[in-house]
Design an enzyme around this catalytic site. Structure first.
Site, PDB file in Angstrom:
ATOM      1  N   CYS A  27      -1.972   8.554  -8.198  1.00  0.00           N
ATOM      2  CA  CYS A  27      -3.134   8.373  -7.333  1.00  0.00           C
ATOM      3  C   CYS A  27      -4.141   9.481  -7.618  1.00  0.00           C
ATOM      4  CB  CYS A  27      -2.749   8.406  -5.864  1.00  0.00           C
ATOM      5  SG  CYS A  27      -4.213   8.286  -4.822  1.00  0.00           S
ATOM      6  N   LYS A  63       0.852  -1.206   0.000  1.00  0.00           N
ATOM      7  CA  LYS A  63       0.000   0.000   0.000  1.00  0.00           C
ATOM      8  C   LYS A  63       0.883   1.250   0.000  1.00  0.00           C
ATOM      9  CE  LYS A  63      -3.508   2.789   1.022  1.00  0.00           C
ATOM     10  NZ  LYS A  63      -4.467   3.173  -0.030  1.00  0.00           N
TER      11      LYS A  63
END
Lengths: 307, 278
Positions: free
Chosen positions: A129, A44
């Site tokens: 992102c 992550k």
């Protein structure tokens, strides 16, 4: 059969990896899938400082897809180095660390400290992102800007010898231009695609479903879009491609490799079925067998287009 | 959550029956999952094994825990639960679980002779039934009052079974077609005049917020079980975040049972309302 693949100077046990944000640090899946059999676990995304993440609701299912706006919730680099990474390493998995920053300097500091202190198998630069803002580009995402992309990759390249992968957004007019910028900056490989920006609307309340209004779409819904991006980029650059987007089966893996990927990452499927990796790897192995191929590389870019 | 006890397995359907308008109970065979489960934990179910639509698993609180089987009580609210309702005996579904943390029971929150009040809203009765059954078996001297809220008489569930266990049930419906007309939290106000050791509640977030407000005012400990949109169910995707006094926690891994006082209710209710669920 030899499933090994080489990306840059780094060898991986097989081309089926798991994507950042869909697999925690790997530890969450211990006992549910064989972590040592995963080509690489991309952890992550972490940032220099802790991030709280976006306000809920953060996920919603759409037609054959998942829309998320997690917002890079993470406990920060130091916590990762001291606690998360050692735990992840103990599972025996090969680890690639995904990093992001709101400025170029933050990327550099993360890359530098990681290479120095934990020496992961690779570093993936999350330039894409959709849920965070950046300072060093007028664009919403770094990898919407070829100049910023090249700059961050180039500067990070100077700080580390570790395998460097640039993860790109498909939310651009021409992804090949961005991929070429990453290549020019010195990336060992590009990973594509990150999620497609999208929205879900609740007509009854006349409100967006996600607390952040928009999010990133992943899952089988995006596979045809991702395949095209991989194919286009494959015809534009010379560094390896890690294909990502809606992979659910071993046959999907083969499709990405035929379009030019050297390896793939599975994402949303890990959330649907935590033991999917073993199944997909097995299916891919069977596919190669059926095709009489002795290694994944034999399929690479072998799409019979225009014949 | 004990990660070692989590199983991902194909489980056979013993039965999948409609029990009330729009509500079903699916009984599944799995000794591993049943033996590892505690009241308040949940499982996720994949309806349609290779289907990409619906895509995600459905999180459902464990309704009954047997020796070699367990049951799920669910309401058909969307495509996933509709698909699930069409499965029949001898077919199978993929189940992941048991997940999350159950109701706090060990170490004294509910002493033997005390009283507990259980408050359900709608199909929130699902995991509370497992709790009531467990308390009845393990603490025969505990006085259990089960208060149940529903929209209408047709959606009042499990009353007979609870009464057969010797549990006293109070009912409130929005339209007054069964029990008192009004909210179940009104019944709770009356019931806690005789102070319970703890309140356990599960239901819509707005109801839980009211339970939490009353419990705090009366200085009674309360455990609440929340639902949330969820993807992985094991703490990896961070999708089911819930704002608490200590920052975001995950409904799947840190919950689904929380102490009522730790949840920031305004945010919790708003997050759910914006998606038109409640």
């Amino acid at each position: 059969m030899d499933l090994k693949v080489k990306i840059g100077n780094t060898e991986f046990k097989n081309p089926v990896w798991v994507a950042s944000g869909t697999f925690g640090s790997g530890k969450e899946f211990e006992g549910l899938t064989e972590l040592r059999e995963i080509g690489a676990v991309v952890t992550k995304t972490i940032t220099l400082e802790k991030r709280e993440g976006n306000r809920p609701q953060r996920i919603v299912e759409t037609a054959s897809g998942l829309l998320n706006s997690i917002g890079l919730e993470n406990k920060g680099l130091d916590h990762f180095i001291e606690k998360t990474y050692p735990e992840a390493e103990r599972t025996g998995a090969d680890i690639i660390v995904s990093i992001a920053g709101s400025s170029c300097d933050e990327f550099l500091e993360c890359a530098e400290k990681l290479s120095e202190k934990v020496r992961p198998k690779g570093i993936e630069l999350n330039l894409s992102c959709p849920n965070v803002a950046h300072r060093d580009t007028k664009h919403k995402l770094i990898s919407q800007d070829p100049v910023s992309t090249e700059n961050i990759v180039k500067r990070t390249r100077r700080t580390t010898e570790t395998l460097l992968i640039a993860k790109l957004t498909p939310n651009v007019t021409d992804i090949t231009e961005i991929a070429r910028a990453a290549e020019a900056g010195g990336a060992d490989a590009v990973a594509l695609v990150n999620t497609y920006m999208g929205m879900a609307v609740d007509a009854f309340s006349a409100k967006p479903v996600l607390g952040n209004v928009f999010g990133g779409l992943s899952g089988p819904a995006i596979k045809p879009l991702a395949l095209k991006s991989v194919w286009d980029v494959y015809n534009s650059i010379n560094i390896p491609i890690i294909g990502i987007g809606g992979i659910m089966t071993g046959e999907d893996v083969a499709e990405f490799i035929l379009c030019g990927a050297d390896a793939v990452q599975t994402g949303t499927v890990n959330l649907v079925d935590p033991s999917s990796h073993g199944r997909i790897l097995k299916e891919f192995r069977e596919f190669l067998n059926r095709k009489g191929a002795s290694s994944p590389i034999e399929l690479k870019g072998k799409l019979a287009a225009g014949l | 959550m004990d990660q070692k006890k989590i199983k991902s397995q194909k489980t056979a359907i013993i039965s999948n029956e409609r029990v009330a308008k729009g509500h079903f109970v699916m009984r599944l065979e799995s000794q591993e999952i049943a033996s590892g489960a505690c009241p308040g934990q949940f499982v996720t179910v994949k309806a349609g094994r290779d289907a990409t639509d619906p895509l995600l698993r459905i999180p459902l609180g464990i309704h009954k825990i047997g020796q070699k089987d367990f049951s799920l009580l669910y309401k058909v609210v969307g495509r996933g639960t509709r698909t699930l309702s069409r499965f029949v005996k001898d077919e199978s579904v993929d189940v992941l679980g048991p997940l999350g943390n159950g109701f706090p029971l060990e170490g004294g929150p509910v002493p033997g002779k005390s009283k507990v009040v259980i408050v359900s809203g709608g199909h929130g009765v699902a995991p509370l039934f497992a709790l009531a059954e467990y308390l009845r078996e393990t603490r025969p001297q505990t006085k259990i009052k089960f208060l149940m809220g529903a929209c209408t008489a047709e959606e009042v569930l499990c009353v007979k079974e609870l009464e057969e266990m010797g549990i006293s049930v109070g009912i409130a419906t929005d339209d007054g077609t069964r029990g008192c007309r009004g909210f179940v939290t009104g019944l709770m106000e009356e019931e806690i005049k005789e102070k319970p050791a703890r309140i356990f509640a599960c239901g819509p977030r707005a109801m839980l917020a009211e339970v939490a407000r009353i419990a705090e005012r009366e200085k009674i400990s309360a455990s609440v079980s929340l639902d949330a949109y969820m993807a992985c169910g094991i703490g990896a995707c961070l999708g089911c975040a819930l704002k608490t006094e200590e920052g975001y926690k995950l409904v799947c891994k840190d919950g689904p049972v929380f102490e009522a006082g730790e949840v920031l209710w305004k945010e919790a209710v708003q997050a759910r309302q914006s998606c038109g669920c409640e």
